[in-house]
Scaffold this motif. Sequence first.
Motif, PDB file in Angstrom:
ATOM      1  N   VAL A  24    -100.887  54.066 -26.090  1.00 24.61           N
ATOM      2  CA  VAL A  24    -100.039  55.086 -26.725  1.00 24.61           C
ATOM      3  C   VAL A  24     -98.557  54.737 -26.567  1.00 24.61           C
ATOM      4  CG1 VAL A  24     -99.309  57.507 -26.593  1.00 24.61           C
ATOM      5  CG2 VAL A  24    -101.741  56.924 -26.573  1.00 24.61           C
ATOM      6  N   VAL A  25     -98.162  54.270 -25.382  1.00 22.05           N
ATOM      7  CA  VAL A  25     -96.764  53.877 -25.157  1.00 22.05           C
ATOM      8  C   VAL A  25     -96.394  52.695 -26.051  1.00 22.05           C
ATOM      9  CG1 VAL A  25     -95.189  52.856 -23.453  1.00 22.05           C
ATOM     10  CG2 VAL A  25     -96.612  54.811 -22.832  1.00 22.05           C
ATOM     11  N   LEU A  26     -97.276  51.704 -26.145  1.00 19.87           N
ATOM     12  CA  LEU A  26     -97.009  50.555 -27.014  1.00 19.87           C
ATOM     13  C   LEU A  26     -96.924  50.972 -28.477  1.00 19.87           C
ATOM     14  CD1 LEU A  26     -99.217  47.763 -25.436  1.00 19.87           C
ATOM     15  CD2 LEU A  26     -96.728  47.890 -25.469  1.00 19.87           C
ATOM     16  N   LEU A  27     -97.818  51.859 -28.910  1.00 17.60           N
ATOM     17  CA  LEU A  27     -97.755  52.336 -30.288  1.00 17.60           C
ATOM     18  C   LEU A  27     -96.432  53.050 -30.569  1.00 17.60           C
ATOM     19  CD1 LEU A  27    -101.396  53.647 -30.816  1.00 17.60           C
ATOM     20  CD2 LEU A  27    -100.338  51.675 -31.918  1.00 17.60           C
ATOM     21  N   ALA A  28     -95.975  53.856 -29.619  1.00 20.10           N
ATOM     22  CA  ALA A  28     -94.700  54.550 -29.793  1.00 20.10           C
ATOM     23  C   ALA A  28     -93.538  53.553 -29.867  1.00 20.10           C
ATOM     24  CB  ALA A  28     -94.477  55.535 -28.651  1.00 20.10           C
ATOM     25  N   ALA A  29     -93.576  52.531 -29.012  1.00 24.88           N
ATOM     26  CA  ALA A  29     -92.508  51.513 -29.019  1.00 24.88           C
ATOM     27  C   ALA A  29     -92.486  50.763 -30.340  1.00 24.88           C
ATOM     28  CB  ALA A  29     -92.705  50.540 -27.863  1.00 24.88           C
ATOM     29  N   GLY A  47     -88.442  45.522 -38.453  1.00 26.04           N
ATOM     30  CA  GLY A  47     -89.401  46.492 -38.976  1.00 26.04           C
ATOM     31  C   GLY A  47     -90.743  45.861 -39.274  1.00 26.04           C
ATOM     32  N   LEU A  48     -90.720  44.667 -39.842  1.00 26.12           N
ATOM     33  CA  LEU A  48     -91.970  43.976 -40.145  1.00 26.12           C
ATOM     34  C   LEU A  48     -92.729  43.609 -38.865  1.00 26.12           C
ATOM     35  CD1 LEU A  48     -90.748  41.688 -43.055  1.00 26.12           C
ATOM     36  CD2 LEU A  48     -92.061  43.809 -43.200  1.00 26.12           C
ATOM     37  N   ILE A  49     -92.011  43.127 -37.867  1.00 21.48           N
ATOM     38  CA  ILE A  49     -92.641  42.806 -36.589  1.00 21.48           C
ATOM     39  C   ILE A  49     -93.207  44.080 -35.951  1.00 21.48           C
ATOM     40  CG2 ILE A  49     -92.186  42.038 -34.218  1.00 21.48           C
ATOM     41  CD1 ILE A  49     -90.243  39.985 -35.407  1.00 21.48           C
ATOM     42  N   PHE A  54     -97.717  47.239 -34.262  1.00 16.70           N
ATOM     43  CA  PHE A  54     -98.329  48.567 -34.265  1.00 16.70           C
ATOM     44  C   PHE A  54     -99.789  48.474 -34.698  1.00 16.70           C
ATOM     45  CE2 PHE A  54     -99.532  52.597 -36.161  1.00 16.70           C
ATOM     46  CZ  PHE A  54     -99.049  53.522 -35.251  1.00 16.70           C
ATOM     47  N   VAL A  55    -100.028  47.763 -35.786  1.00 21.33           N
ATOM     48  CA  VAL A  55    -101.398  47.621 -36.293  1.00 21.33           C
ATOM     49  C   VAL A  55    -102.262  46.861 -35.287  1.00 21.33           C
ATOM     50  CG1 VAL A  55    -102.796  46.546 -38.110  1.00 21.33           C
ATOM     51  CG2 VAL A  55    -100.736  47.813 -38.710  1.00 21.33           C
TER      52      VAL A  55
END
Length: 71
Positions: A24-29, A47-49, A54-55
């Motif tokens: 969850v923390v990584l997804l938020a970052a 943004g692309l990175i 995220f995916v």
Amino acid sequence: MPVIEHGVRRSEPGTGSVMVVLVVVLLAAWLVLSIVGFAIEGILWLGLIGVVLFVATAIVGWLRRSTHRKV
């Protein structure tokens, strides 16, 4: 220490919640990086990175979660 039952290695109770928090923390970052990257045109690559990470994090988290449920 992992517990082995029926030839299957299980983690200790409570370690799964740490993984969920980490994902969850990584997804938020990654989400924040994506928004900043797309908001500022000069760093569109950020943004692309962020979207790629995220995916990837969502897929890894989903796979690990489904693996823990089968055990």
